[in-house]
Write an enzyme that holds these catalytic residues in place. Structure first.
Site, PDB file in Angstrom:
ATOM      1  CG  ASN A 255      23.214  34.523  41.923  1.00  8.38           C
ATOM      2  OD1 ASN A 255      23.259  33.418  41.453  1.00  8.38           O
ATOM      3  ND2 ASN A 255      22.149  35.006  42.552  1.00  8.38           N
ATOM      4  CG  HIS A 287      26.192  30.050  53.679  1.00 11.81           C
ATOM      5  ND1 HIS A 287      26.420  28.804  54.192  1.00 11.81           N
ATOM      6  CD2 HIS A 287      25.987  29.868  52.349  1.00 11.81           C
ATOM      7  CE1 HIS A 287      26.366  27.905  53.222  1.00 11.81           C
ATOM      8  NE2 HIS A 287      26.098  28.525  52.088  1.00 11.81           N
ATOM      9  CD  GLU A 288      24.114  32.299  50.197  1.00 10.32           C
ATOM     10  OE1 GLU A 288      24.744  32.074  49.150  1.00 10.32           O
ATOM     11  OE2 GLU A 288      23.496  31.413  50.834  1.00 10.32           O
ATOM     12  CG  HIS A 291      29.096  30.329  48.791  1.00  6.91           C
ATOM     13  ND1 HIS A 291      29.794  29.159  48.745  1.00  6.91           N
ATOM     14  CD2 HIS A 291      27.862  30.011  49.254  1.00  6.91           C
ATOM     15  CE1 HIS A 291      28.993  28.168  49.170  1.00  6.91           C
ATOM     16  NE2 HIS A 291      27.830  28.669  49.477  1.00  6.91           N
ATOM     17  CD  GLU A 310      26.617  25.313  49.257  1.00  6.89           C
ATOM     18  OE1 GLU A 310      26.568  26.010  50.289  1.00  6.89           O
ATOM     19  OE2 GLU A 310      26.381  25.776  48.123  1.00  6.89           O
TER      20      GLU A 310
HETATM   21 ZN   LIG Z   1      25.978  27.901  50.126  1.00 10.92          ZN
END
Ligand SMILES: [Zn+2]
Length: 841
Positions: A255, A287-288, A291, A310
């Site tokens: 988010n 990783h997050e 994003h 991803e």
């Molecule tokens: Zn992801």
């Protein structure tokens, strides 16, 4: 294909008002959507919402709710600018989707933390919206709740004001609905600021020690600094909050500005944790945060390009951790985690391609195949990176962000940007990898004196060869090989001349960055093995890993690998030891419990591990290498499987001497606890482990306790355990799969666990059926089974469920996974057992 709602209605702003009552478990909401209607009749998504009233430009209108299509349809009069206001109410439920409570205790007192999980299609459970990734709009959140003193509320954006108990948040940037998030309850936090002035925070419940937040805060700050530099694009928001939720179905969720995590993936005790746990937590955070740009700032147009999000984040997590902690050699870990996961799953016929067409919400959830979209996808991008180099990659990315920020993109948009930056036809190469399932095995052989290469799709189990070809970056160490192999066959010329000119054994896929495996013929393999000690660790790992896969695919015998293991047993490389024990553990399926063959295998484990156990001992040593830290748990577990008396006694002594379980060194704690449960598993111990599990707050300790407790062998204790599977006050639904898997993998408990799954399937469906992780209960079952009886039972139970939305592919895949393993055991077990016997006598 169901129609996209965005075609008829383009929202530009949402005013989302929510009134949430935890006591009454109700949500009341008013959502006002401003946008452009392209038709007289429009629709927005909803799920489980009870719509009270709909107005269009302040006039009440009639509306139709379609629960099947998850929509509300309404007439807007004329196309053009409209304001749609929808008043509704709904329940606050425990599904870990939409708006939901997490439960936890502080000093024995039950508490709740409310959080959200909207990916993929659950924003519509919280408020009516055009719930499609391309429908980007701004959001004004206003939230009221049954607020108590000491509670706080956080969201994507900073809070602007509080009026009459309503918390108003600043308008968001243009973003997709699935990235909206908020949370409230009692929280503790730690804050810092990046070089560029972004506020970074870590939030958790007060059940945790404050120091458990420190590691995450440091990684998050440094990751944002790294990405701002690497992407040459500023972090687009004022803050970046990381929040640990006690109940969380997936691993973490990106988010925008408020990333949510499973507690185990964010919090750790810095005074007692393992290096691999630190590495795991760091890669989840990076990783997050990758994003926040790739996924949040630029979002895939539709879920068929989920891989764009991803695969990319999964590659960047390693790239950034490597920059933050170069001494960890994190790319080595990539070789023992993502790489084998992708190679194993992608060899099963019927697997999805990385790019996959999807339509319905259940289908969308089912494409989150970790081994494909994440692991294989990241490998695709590693391949791209090694073809392009970092300069072209960064230049292309910067352009990509500039062209598509606050908007959406498709796979080809990325290839265009990277192609322009590099002058390479990268899209052309990558289409062969992304649009086709599977991967090739490249056979290298000396035929009539010539060194020849041949590519063919590689299967584990039955597979239908459709003549697929890939554009393979060969990365050969001989210049005679082309950079890209697109044809089925290549002749590289006279082998003896090549061998002499190059002065070293022929190798393909140097660095193991391309997604294929190599089958060397006897001449070439023996040449490699003769020089194995001169080769780097990744090459050693690769050789063993490829041989294991070839054995799984019936292209070489498993028996032929057994004698090779001893050659690597004293390696000081953690990744070589990891792959060595992956193979050794794979041999367990060939022996039946309680037989001579099992004794032989235990002896083999002893031979492989005993020097290393002597060398490394049971206690972590200050200043020892990372490789030694990571190798120790592997060899101790091997010694315990071997039933090495000295090892068992040492583990037992350490258990007896420890004042508390939390005090046991995290690196050896799993081995100590499992030894205790397996060999000294009294009722008293069982009760102690359960009690500790219930009261522990350190997520690492909780995981160790779960794994250990499932290893008890007393049927009565196992029955008690399985009877508690549905008690959410002991085992949270998010953790149930790990408990189930643990008991299933235990020979003494397998029948109990399997009976439980089958008898309680409707309960399981009702409890976790709505979340994306549901299908993985089938995956872990298939990961354990290897006998004809279990295959028959599996098919009898799951075949009638083939039509369940979201489960079809998983059931098909897992049936063939078990079938191919059963066939493999049947055809190989005699040979393997003879080879093991020969190795130990
Ligand atoms: Zn992801």
């Amino acid at each position: 294909m169901s129609k996209r709602l965005l075609t008829d209605f383009v929202p530009s702003n949402y005013q989302v008002y929510l009134d949430i009552d935890r006591q009454a478990k109700t949500i009341k909401g008013i959502t006002t959507i401003t946008g452009d209607a392209r038709q007289k009749q429009i629709a927005v998504n909803q799920k489980f919402l009870k719509v009270d009233e709909v107005t269009v430009n302040d006039k009440a209108v009639s509306f139709q709710v379609d629960d099947q299509a998850e929509t509300i349809s309404l007439a807007v009069g004329q196309p053009g600018a409209v304001t749609v206001r929808i008043a509704y109410h709904t329940d606050l439920t425990d599904t870990m989707m939409g708006i939901y409570p997490s439960y936890y205790q502080v000093n024995g007192q039950q508490k709740e933390l409310i959080g959200t999980q909207f990916e993929t299609t659950a924003a519509r459970q919280a408020f009516p919206c055009v719930d499609e990734p391309a429908a980007k709009a701004t959001f004004d959140l206003a939230i009221k709740y049954d607020e108590q003193p000491n509670e706080t509320i956080i969201a994507n954006m900073p809070e602007e004001k509080v009026v009459d108990g309503v918390h108003y948040f600043k308008r968001t940037v243009k973003m997709s609905t699935y990235l909206v998030a908020f949370a409230f309850g009692e929280m503790q936090k730690k804050l810092t600021t990046t070089k560029s002035g972004v506020q970074v925070g870590v939030f958790a419940t007060k059940a945790h020690q404050p120091k458990e937040l420190d590691f995450a805060l440091d990684i998050a700050k440094r990751a944002i600094e790294f990405y701002e530099d690497f992407y040459q694009t500023p972090y687009p928001l004022e803050h970046s909050w990381q929040l640990a939720l006690p109940d969380f179905s997936a691993g973490a969720m990106e988010n925008w500005g408020l990333v949510t995590y499973r507690e185990a993936y964010l919090l750790l005790d810095p005074d007692n944790t393992t290096l691999d746990n630190k590495q795991l937590v760091a890669t989840v955070i990076t990783h997050e945060l990758a994003h926040q740009w790739f996924g949040d700032l630029v979002t895939m147009n539709w879920w068929d390009d989920l891989w764009l999000n991803e695969s990319f984040a999964n590659m960047m997590e390693y790239l950034s951790v490597d920059a933050i902690h170069p001494e960890w050699k994190i790319w080595e870990m990539f070789q023992t985690s993502e790489v084998p996961m992708a190679l194993q799953r992608d060899a099963t016929d019927g697997v999805q391609s990385v790019h996959v067409d999807v339509d319905s919400p259940a289908e969308i959830d089912s494409i989150f195949d970790g081994a494909i979209v994440y692991a294989k996808g990241s490998r695709m991008l590693v391949m791209v990176r090694s073809l392009l180099g970092d300069d072209a990659l960064r230049k292309g990315l910067k352009q990509y962000f500039q062209d598509h920020q606050y908007g959406n993109a498709q796979g080809d948009d990325l290839w265009d940007a990277l192609g322009k930056a590099s002058g390479m036809q990268i899209g052309d190469i990558m289409h062969s990898w992304l649009n086709q399932p599977g991967y090739p095995v490249v056979s290298a052989s000396v035929v009539d004196g010539h060194l020849k290469l041949h590519q063919q799709q590689f299967f584990i189990g039955a597979g239908k060869d459709q003549g697929r070809l890939w554009k393979i970056p060969l990365n050969a160490n001989y210049d005679a090989a082309p950079e890209i192999m697109g044809d089925a066959d290549i002749d590289l010329g006279d082998y003896q001349q090549l061998r002499q000119a190059n002065g070293q054994p022929f190798r393909l896929n140097v660095g193991n960055n391309s997604h294929f495996i190599v089958k060397y013929d006897e001449t070439l393999l023996n040449d490699l093995l003769d020089h194995i000690d001169e080769l780097d660790h990744i090459t050693q790992l690769q050789l063993l890993q490829d041989l294991r896969l070839l054995a799984e695919g019936n292209q070489v015998t498993y028996a032929s690998i057994v004698p090779l293991l001893a050659r690597f047993k004293d390696s000081h490389s953690a990744i070589v030891n990891t792959v060595l024990y992956q193979i050794a553990n794979a041999l367990k399926k060939f022996v039946e419990p309680g037989t001579m063959q099992e004794d032989n295998l235990r002896q083999l484990f002893d031979q492989l591990s005993h020097h290393q156990v002597e060398r490394l001992g049971w206690q972590p040593v200050a200043g020892e290498s990372n490789d030694d830290q990571l190798t120790r748990p592997l060899v101790l577990m091997a010694a315990l499987y071997a039933k090495n008396q000295g090892a068992m006694q040492s583990a037992h002594d350490l258990f007896e001497q420890a004042a508390s379980l939390a005090e046991l060194p995290a690196a050896v704690r799993p081995a100590i606890l499992q030894n205790e449960a397996e060999n000294f598993g009294t009722t008293e111990l069982f009760d102690q482990l359960i009690h500790e599990y219930q009261t522990a707050t350190d997520p690492g300790l909780k995981q160790d306790l779960c794994l250990a407790t499932t290893k008890v062998t007393d049927p009565e204790l196992l029955t008690r355990l399985v009877n508690q599977f549905e008690d959410a006050s002991l085992i949270k639904p998010q953790d149930l799969r790990a408990w189930y898997r643990g008991v299933l993998a235990n020979n003494a408990g397998q029948q109990l666990a399997w009976d439980w799954l089958r008898n309680e399937w409707s309960w399981l469906e009702a409890t976790v059926g709505g979340d994306m992780e549901f299908a993985t209960f089938i995956t872990v079952t298939a990961g354990v089974f290897h006998t004809p009886d279990r295959l028959a039972e599996f098919e009898e139970f799951f075949t009638p469920k083939l039509d369940t939305p979201g489960l079809t592919r998983e059931i098909q895949m897992d049936t063939s996974v078990i079938r191919s393993r059963v066939n493999l055991v049947e055809s190989e077990k005699n040979g393997v057992n003879v080879a093991i016997e020969k190795a130990v006598h």
